[in-house]
Write an enzyme that holds these catalytic residues in place. Structure first.
Site, PDB file in Angstrom:
ATOM      1  N   CYS A 208       0.889  -1.378   0.059  1.00 39.09           N
ATOM      2  CA  CYS A 208       0.214  -0.028   0.072  1.00 39.09           C
ATOM      3  C   CYS A 208       0.773   1.059  -0.017  1.00 39.09           C
ATOM      4  CB  CYS A 208      -0.810   0.005   1.225  1.00 39.09           C
ATOM      5  SG  CYS A 208      -1.564  -1.579   1.714  1.00 39.09           S
TER       6      CYS A 208
ATOM      7  N   ARG B 115       1.444   1.829  -5.802  1.00 39.16           N
ATOM      8  CA  ARG B 115       1.519   0.854  -4.896  1.00 39.16           C
ATOM      9  C   ARG B 115       0.209   0.154  -4.556  1.00 39.16           C
ATOM     10  NH1 ARG B 115       6.244   1.348  -2.311  1.00 39.16           N
ATOM     11  NH2 ARG B 115       5.462   0.332  -0.557  1.00 39.16           N
TER      12      ARG B 115
ATOM     13  N   TRP C 240      -3.680  -1.691  -1.103  1.00 39.85           N
ATOM     14  CA  TRP C 240      -3.877  -3.126  -1.933  1.00 39.85           C
ATOM     15  C   TRP C 240      -4.294  -4.174  -1.102  1.00 39.85           C
ATOM     16  CZ3 TRP C 240      -1.177  -7.566  -2.440  1.00 39.85           C
ATOM     17  CH2 TRP C 240      -1.327  -8.552  -3.776  1.00 39.85           C
TER      18      TRP C 240
ATOM     19  N   ASN D 222       1.178   0.011   5.929  1.00 33.45           N
ATOM     20  CA  ASN D 222       1.546  -0.692   4.647  1.00 33.45           C
ATOM     21  C   ASN D 222       2.231  -2.041   5.211  1.00 33.45           C
ATOM     22  OD1 ASN D 222       2.654  -1.700   2.158  1.00 33.45           O
ATOM     23  ND2 ASN D 222       4.307  -0.341   2.498  1.00 33.45           N
ATOM     24  N   GLY D 223       1.736  -3.238   4.851  1.00 33.82           N
ATOM     25  CA  GLY D 223       2.274  -4.497   5.228  1.00 33.82           C
ATOM     26  C   GLY D 223       1.301  -5.470   5.927  1.00 33.82           C
TER      27      GLY D 223
ATOM     28  N   GLU E 169       8.823 -12.049 -21.663  1.00 36.98           N
ATOM     29  CA  GLU E 169       8.553 -10.673 -21.200  1.00 36.98           C
ATOM     30  C   GLU E 169       7.144 -10.059 -22.054  1.00 36.98           C
ATOM     31  OE1 GLU E 169       8.990  -9.176 -18.747  1.00 36.98           O
ATOM     32  OE2 GLU E 169       8.776  -6.946 -19.220  1.00 36.98           O
TER      33      GLU E 169
ATOM     34  N   LYS F 144       3.829  -8.890 -20.463  1.00 36.33           N
ATOM     35  CA  LYS F 144       3.298  -7.312 -20.662  1.00 36.33           C
ATOM     36  C   LYS F 144       1.763  -7.455 -21.342  1.00 36.33           C
ATOM     37  CE  LYS F 144       5.297  -5.552 -18.784  1.00 36.33           C
ATOM     38  NZ  LYS F 144       6.693  -5.935 -18.387  1.00 36.33           N
TER      39      LYS F 144
ATOM     40  N   GLU G 298      -0.728  -8.812 -18.376  1.00 35.20           N
ATOM     41  CA  GLU G 298      -1.007  -7.940 -17.321  1.00 35.20           C
ATOM     42  C   GLU G 298      -1.635  -6.662 -17.492  1.00 35.20           C
ATOM     43  OE1 GLU G 298       2.750  -6.910 -15.073  1.00 35.20           O
ATOM     44  OE2 GLU G 298       3.827  -6.242 -16.897  1.00 35.20           O
TER      45      GLU G 298
ATOM     46  N   HIS H  59       6.507 -29.261 -29.010  1.00 36.98           N
ATOM     47  CA  HIS H  59       6.466 -30.185 -27.742  1.00 36.98           C
ATOM     48  C   HIS H  59       5.008 -30.077 -27.117  1.00 36.98           C
ATOM     49  CE1 HIS H  59      10.376 -31.927 -28.438  1.00 36.98           C
ATOM     50  NE2 HIS H  59      10.665 -30.467 -28.659  1.00 36.98           N
TER      51      HIS H  59
ATOM     52  N   LYS I 251       2.518  -1.905  -7.910  1.00 38.37           N
ATOM     53  CA  LYS I 251       3.998  -1.786  -8.396  1.00 38.37           C
ATOM     54  C   LYS I 251       5.021  -2.362  -7.939  1.00 38.37           C
ATOM     55  CE  LYS I 251       6.884  -0.029 -11.190  1.00 38.37           C
ATOM     56  NZ  LYS I 251       6.935  -0.693 -12.639  1.00 38.37           N
TER      57      LYS I 251
HETATM   58  C1  F6R Z   1       5.596  -6.698 -14.646  1.00 37.20           C
HETATM   59  C2  F6R Z   1       6.146  -6.298 -13.159  1.00 37.20           C
HETATM   60  C3  F6R Z   1       6.468  -7.309 -12.101  1.00 37.20           C
HETATM   61  C4  F6R Z   1       7.739  -7.004 -11.551  1.00 37.20           C
HETATM   62  C5  F6R Z   1       8.115  -7.848 -10.396  1.00 37.20           C
HETATM   63  C6  F6R Z   1       9.319  -7.785  -9.959  1.00 37.20           C
HETATM   64  O1  F6R Z   1       5.596  -5.927 -15.434  1.00 37.20           O
HETATM   65  O2  F6R Z   1       6.352  -5.222 -13.142  1.00 37.20           O
HETATM   66  O3  F6R Z   1       6.548  -8.799 -12.648  1.00 37.20           O
HETATM   67  O4  F6R Z   1       8.712  -7.170 -12.521  1.00 37.20           O
HETATM   68  O5  F6R Z   1       6.881  -7.515  -9.449  1.00 37.20           O
HETATM   69  O6  F6R Z   1       9.179  -6.445  -9.152  1.00 37.20           O
HETATM   70  P1  F6R Z   1      10.944  -5.546  -8.674  1.00 37.20           P
HETATM   71  O7  F6R Z   1      11.393  -5.411  -9.972  1.00 37.20           O
HETATM   72  O8  F6R Z   1      10.310  -4.308  -8.227  1.00 37.20           O
HETATM   73  O9  F6R Z   1      11.255  -6.652  -7.700  1.00 37.20           O
END
Ligand code: F6R
Length: 615
Positions: free
Chosen positions: A2, A27, A75, A101-102, A488, A492, A495, A511, A610
C-alpha cells in the site's frame, strides 16, 4: 502493499496528502482514505476505489482543514476492498489513527486478546488490531504515544510501515518500519512522510529513509529522533539529498506513465551507462563491481534471483554472462529459492535484481543467501531501497522513477547493467577476443540511438493492435537471447490487457503449444537476423502451415520473413546478445496499444501493484 502519506507542519495537510496518494497509487489502488485534525476533531474520509473517488467523497463529506493529516492507498491483504476495511483506522477511544503498509501476521491472537479486554472491531483488517494494541499499551501505563507504539510493535510479527497520531497530542506523528519502505522529508519545521519520496519532492530535497526496525517521532519545533524499536537505542539520522525531480514523476504530455517510460528508454539507458562505459578507452568502471572484483572473478557460479520482469532480465543475463564471461549462471524465482533448501556456498555470487528494491520474496531470498555465506550484489532502481541496502554491494540502474505498474524501462536498464558487468568480467578473464570486447562496448554505447529507432515501430504496432485487440489468446516465441523476451512480451500483454498470453522457446512449440494454433491464434515471433534465424524461420513456416496469424519482429530489410508473416515489425540490426534491448520495444508498444484499445487501465491494471512487498 500500500502507499502511505503523512504531513505535519504549517501548511494545509489535505492537498499534500491527496496529491501524495495519487503519486503512490502505483503501490495499490483498490481503496483509499485520509484523516485530518482540524484543531477540534478528526475528519476522516475513506472509500473503496481510487484516490480520485476519495477526493470526490472527502470534498463532500468533511471539512478539509488541518495542518496534520495521514492518508493511505490500499492493495488489500486482510479483508476485501471496501469502505470499512480502508485505512485510516481509528482506535476504540477515537483518539489514535493509523495508516499501515504491510501485514501483521499474528493479528488473530492479538485480536482475540483485545476482544477479551473489551475492544470491538469494525473491520477485518490487521491494522485495526494494531491501532487498538497501541491504545491498550498506552492506556495501561499512561504512556506517551512513541513509547506505546514501540512496545506494541515489539509484540507484533510481520511487516509494516506505519504512521500514527493521537488527536489529543496533534503536534507529533509516530512512524516506524519493518520490511516496508518509509521516507521522511524534512522541511522548515514541517515533516512529510511517505512510502517513497515522490509525494514530497516539490517541498524538500532532504530526506531520511528509515531502516528496518527503526521508528521516529516527528514533532513540531523539535528535532527528529530515530530509535531502534527493539532496544530503544538512538540512531543518528542520515539525511540524504534526493535525486529525483518533479518532471520525472509526472506524465510529461504522454497519456500514460507506461508510454512515457517506454519512450524514456533511449535516455535512461544512457543514464545507466553514463560514467561507467568508456567505449573509446575500452573500459567499464562500476564501483560496486571493482570493489569486489575478486568475488566475481573467483565465483564458481552466479545465481540470479528476482521476480516477474526482473526475472526475465535475469534470464537474458544468464545467456550473456555464460557467453561473455564463461561463468555458470542459474536464474531462480526468489519466491521458490527462499522456500527450498538451496545449496549455496561462499564461492557463489548472488545477483538480486529488483526495480523497486522492495519485493518481499527477493529481499527474503537475499537474506537467506547471505546467511549461507554468499556475496550478494543488488541491481536495483530505487535508490536507498531495502534490497540495495541489504546487499553487500550493487549497481543502480538509474532509470528514474517507474510509475506504470507494467515494468518497461526497468527491464532494459537492468539488462544494460548486467551486460556491463559481464563485459567487465570478460575483459579480466579474457573470455572474449579483443575485437569482440570492443565491438560490444561500442554497440552498447550506440544502443540509445538504436532504441530510439526501434520506437519508430509505434505506428505499425498500433495498426497490428487494432487487428488483434479482441484476441483471447496469444503466443510469443523466441530463441536464445530472445526466449526471455518472448516471456516478457507475453507478461506485458496479459498484465495490462488481460489477454491470455504464453511465451515459449520457439523450438518447444512442437512439444505441445503447436496444438493451440489455428486461424484465430496470433503468434508473435521474435526473429532478428542474428542468432538462430534459420531455425526460427522454420518455426514460422510450421505456424503458417497451421493457419496461425504471424506477427514477426525482424531486422530491418528482412524480405524472407516478410513473405511468410501476416505482419512484420522492423527493428534496427544488432548483435545477437544485445538484441533483447531492441526486440522488447515493439512488444511493449504492442501490449500498450492493445490495452488502450480494450479500454484497460494501463498504468494501474486490475489486481496488481507496483511493488509486491508481501508474500
Ligand atoms: C511486470 C512487473 C512485475 C515486477 C515484479 C518484480 O511488469 O512489473 O512482474 O517485475 O513484481 O518487481 P521488482 O523488480 O520491483 O522486484
Amino acid at each position: 502493499m500500500c502507499g502511505i502519506v503523512g504531513y505535519i507542519g504549517h501548511r494545509e495537510a489535505y492537498p499534500i496528502v491527496i496529491k501524495g496518494l495519487k503519486r503512490l497509487e502505483y503501490r495499490g489502488y483498490d481503496s483509499a482514505g485520509l484523516v485530518l485534525y482540524d484543531g477540534a476533531d478528526l475528519k476522516l474520509s475513506k472509500t473503496k476505489g481510487k484516490v480520485s473517488d476519495l477526493e470526490a467523497k472527502a470534498t463532500k463529506e468533511i471539512s478539509l482543514n488541518g495542518t496534520i493529516g495521514i492518508g493511505h492507498t490500499r492493495w488489500a491483504t486482510h479483508g476485501v476492498p471496501n469502505d470499512v476495511n480502508s485505512h485510516p483506522h481509528v482506535s476504540n477511544s477515537g483518539n489514535l489513527v493509523i495508516v499501515h503498509n504491510g501485514i501483521i501476521e499474528n493479528y488473530e491472537p492479538l485480536k482475540k486478546e483485545l476482544i477479551k479486554r473489551g475492544y470491538t472491531f469494525k473491520s477485518d483488517t490487521d491494522t485495526e488490531v494494531l491501532v487498538n494494541l497501541i491504545e491498550d499499551v498506552q492506556k495501561k501505563d499512561n504512556l506517551k504515544l512513541g513509547k506505546a507504539v514501540q512496545l506494541a510493535l515489539n509484540q507484533v510479527v510481520g511487516a509494516y510501515a506505519i504512521c500514527v497520531f493521537d488527536k489529543q497530542k496533534p503536534d507529533e506523528i509516530v512512524v516506524a518500519r519493518l520490511g516496508s519502505p518509509l521516507a521522511i522529508g524534512i522541511g522548515e519545521n514541517e515533516y512529510f512522510i511517505a512510502s517513497d519520496a515522490s509525494p514530497f519532492i516539490e517541498y524538500t530535497s532532504n530526506a531520511i529513509y528509515l531502516e528496518d526496525e527503526e521508528m521516529a517521532i516527528v514533532r513540531l519545533h523539535k528535532s527528529l529522533k530515530i530509535r531502534k524499536i527493539k532496544d530503544d537505542s538512538l540512531v543518528d539520522p542520515y539525511i540524504q539529498e534526493l535525486q529525483m525531480n518533479l518532471e520525472q514523476i509526472e506524465k510529461g504530455g504522454y497519456d500514460h506513465f507506461m508510454l512515457k517510460e517506454i519512450y524514456e528508454q533511449p535516455s535512461v539507458i544512457k543514464d545507466t551507462y553514463r560514467g561507467r562505459l568508456h567505449a573509446n578507452e575500452g573500459m567499464i568502471k562500476m564501483a560496486g563491481v571493482e570493489d569486489n572484483i575478486e568475488k566475481f572473478t573467483n565465483a564458481h557460479r552466479i545465481l540470479i534471483i528476482a521476480c516477474g520482469t526482473s526475472w526475465h532480465a535475469g534470464l537474458v543475463a544468464e545467456y550473456i554472462f555464460e557467453e561473455f564471461a564463461r561463468i555458470p549462471v542459474e536464474v531462480e524465482y526468489a519466491s521458490e529459492f527462499r522456500y527450498r533448501n538451496p545449496i549455496i556456498t561462499d564461492k557463489d555470487v548472488v545477483i538480486a535484481i529488483s526495480q523497486s528494491g522492495e519485493t518481499a520474496d527477493t529481499l527474503a531470498a537475499i537474506k537467506l543467501a547471505k546467511e549461507k555465506g554468499a556475496f550478494v550484489f543488488g541491481v536495483c532502481n530505487v535508490v536507498g531501497s531495502s534490497i540495495s541496502r541489504e546487499s553487500h554491494a550493487g549497481a543502480y540502474t538509474h532509470a528514474g522513477p517507474e510509475i506504470g505498474v507494467a515494468s518497461t524501462k526497468a527491464f532494459t536498464t537492468q539488462i544494460t547493467v548486467l551486460t556491463m558487468i559481464a563485459l567487465r568480467l570478460a575483459k579480466i578473464k579474457g573470455t572474449l577476443s579483443k575485437t569482440e570486447y570492443h565491438t560490444y562496448l561500442s554497440e552498447l554505447e550506440m544502443m540509445p540511438e538504436k532504441v530510439q529507432e526501434a520506437l519508430l515501430t509505434n505506428e505499425v504496432t498500433k495498426e497490428i493492435a487494432s487487428v488483434y485487440k479482441n484476441a483471447s489468446n496469444c503466443l510469443y516465441l523466441g530463441r536464445g537471447y530472445n526466449f526471455p523476451v518472448a516471456l516478457e512480451g507475453a507478461l506485458k500483454l496479459k498484465e495490462i490487457s488481460y489477454i491470455h498470453a504464453e511465451g515459449y522457446p520457439a523450438a518447444e512449440m512442437k512439444h505441445g503449444p503447436i496444438a493451440l494454433i489455428d486461424e484465430q491464434m496470433p503468434v508473435v515471433v521474435i526473429a532478428p537476423k542474428q542468432g538462430h534465424y534459420d531455425k526460427v524461420v522454420s518455426n514460422i513456416q510450421e505456424i503458417k502451415s497451421r493457419s496461425g496469424k504471424i506477427i514477426a519482429v525482424v531486422t530491418k530489410g528482412d524480405e524472407q520473413v516478410r513473405a511468410l508473416a501476416d505482419h512484420v515489425i522492423e527493428i534496427p540490426e544488432s548483435s545477437d546478445p544485445l538484441s533483447p534491448l531492441l526486440t522488447t520495444i515493439p512488444l511493449q508498444l504492442l501490449s500498450y496499444h492493445i490495452a488502450v484499445m480494450r479500454g484497460c487501465n494501463v498504468d494501474q491494471p486490475r489486481n496488481l501493484a507496483k511493488s509486491v512487498t508481501v508474500e
